[in-house]
Design an enzyme around this catalytic site. Sequence first.
Site, PDB file in Angstrom:
ATOM      1  N   ASP A  79       0.817  -1.223   0.000  1.00  0.00           N
ATOM      2  CA  ASP A  79       0.000   0.000   0.000  1.00  0.00           C
ATOM      3  C   ASP A  79       0.851   1.274   0.000  1.00  0.00           C
ATOM      4  OD1 ASP A  79       0.753  -0.844   2.600  1.00  0.00           O
ATOM      5  OD2 ASP A  79      -0.866   0.261   3.559  1.00  0.00           O
ATOM      6  N   GLU A 137      -0.687  -2.099   5.249  1.00  0.00           N
ATOM      7  CA  GLU A 137       0.301  -2.057   6.334  1.00  0.00           C
ATOM      8  C   GLU A 137       0.264  -0.727   7.058  1.00  0.00           C
ATOM      9  OE1 GLU A 137       3.532  -1.440   8.767  1.00  0.00           O
ATOM     10  OE2 GLU A 137       3.333  -0.274   6.928  1.00  0.00           O
ATOM     11  N   GLU A 138      -0.104   0.340   6.358  1.00  0.00           N
ATOM     12  CA  GLU A 138       0.087   1.696   6.891  1.00  0.00           C
ATOM     13  C   GLU A 138      -0.915   2.117   7.956  1.00  0.00           C
ATOM     14  OE1 GLU A 138       2.599   3.480   6.555  1.00  0.00           O
ATOM     15  OE2 GLU A 138       3.581   2.943   4.682  1.00  0.00           O
ATOM     16  N   ARG A 179      18.520  -7.110  13.398  1.00  0.00           N
ATOM     17  CA  ARG A 179      18.801  -7.208  14.835  1.00  0.00           C
ATOM     18  C   ARG A 179      18.289  -8.530  15.375  1.00  0.00           C
ATOM     19  NH1 ARG A 179      16.965  -4.108  18.865  1.00  0.00           N
ATOM     20  NH2 ARG A 179      19.017  -3.701  19.733  1.00  0.00           N
ATOM     21  N   HIS A 368       8.074   8.195   4.409  1.00  0.00           N
ATOM     22  CA  HIS A 368       6.890   9.009   4.733  1.00  0.00           C
ATOM     23  C   HIS A 368       7.145  10.486   4.423  1.00  0.00           C
ATOM     24  CE1 HIS A 368       4.440   5.946   7.239  1.00  0.00           C
ATOM     25  NE2 HIS A 368       5.324   5.315   6.494  1.00  0.00           N
TER      26      HIS A 368
END
Length: 396
Positions: A79, A137-138, A179, A368
Amino acid sequence: MAELKELIQKYLPQVLEHRRHIHAHPELTGQEKETAAYIAQVLRDMGLKPVENVGGYGVVALIEGKNPGKVVGLRADIDALPLTECTGLPYASQNPGVAHSCGHDTHAAMLLGAAYVLNELRDQFDGTVKLIFQPAEEDPMASGAKKMIEAGVLENPHVDGVFGQHVWPQYEVGKVAVRNGAMMASSDRFFITVKGKSSHGSAPENGIDAIAISAQVISALQNIVSRNVSPLDSAVVTIGKITGGNRYNVIADTVKMEGTCRNLNPAVRKQMPARIENIVKGVSEGMGGSYEFQYFMGYSPTVNDPKQFELVCEAIKETQGEDALVIPASSALGGEDFSFYCEKVPSAFIWLGCRDPKMPLDKLVPIHNGGFAPMEEALPIGMEVMVTSALKFLAQ
Ligand code: NI
């Protein structure tokens, strides 16, 4: 693996074409209809049999190896954001006010690229690759990952682990970061309404000033992070939106605020709703007003599995060299709904360096931002790490 690099180069022109097409036609969270249809068509053109409309506009396809075995999931989000693109790229958004400013176009294209390569290599591995093209996802209140899992994406066949990646401009092209443990934070959202009583602006004693109360609420909320959370833990409480009042000379009777909380430690996260509400209640009522409060649990922290972390580190070092691997000292406080896969099966999420090495770190255009433009040189690297991680996982 020389063969793998050759295969990636062979399919790279198509991958870039797909990336630019998806980039030029961005669709907002929950509206990814054309993007999903495009992806499904590309998969069909490869000879695969995609299943569409999985938990929204999700697309899922299987690549079956020589013999049955483990099942590895590879996930890309698809998206875009409600932003105006200002990259000046020839394939910039043709959909005004919507832009792929988080790089999900590159994630989708890299997964299509991995699909080409794994499909061609299917006689050389055992087990199954499940391609997961995920919408929404957003928006933590819409989460495509959650909906696809509810729709059964991790079953039939059962998925044993998932890998995902995000382009990351903090790192230059050629670097890949991962990580052990927390990678991204939880992302929750809350709504506060402070209610007072209006009166003439010259006679505040006759009213209850919702703006004055709100100012105290905002100040007091800062104490949660500085005084209630251990300095060894991470937390963010942000008020991102505030509206209230009617006129310059009228005491405001209502102020509405919206904010977000980010945490890496689930125990700290659990305390947040009550901590915030206690402050809102205490301040509002103490000053004669009242309040409404709602807290929505969004994405959980994205926590990498230790074994998958080791596997991805090997994949990065083997394919990109020892120097390519970055182990960041700290996680990011952004949210990511890849967390829901991590909660279900041992998974790993990586950050793919995409900044022009000539651009200094303090000049980087972040995700963004309408100007975000990851370097396409990152795409073959992301494909190679994804494919290698999947093959290593299936070979275990
Ligand atoms: Ni993103």
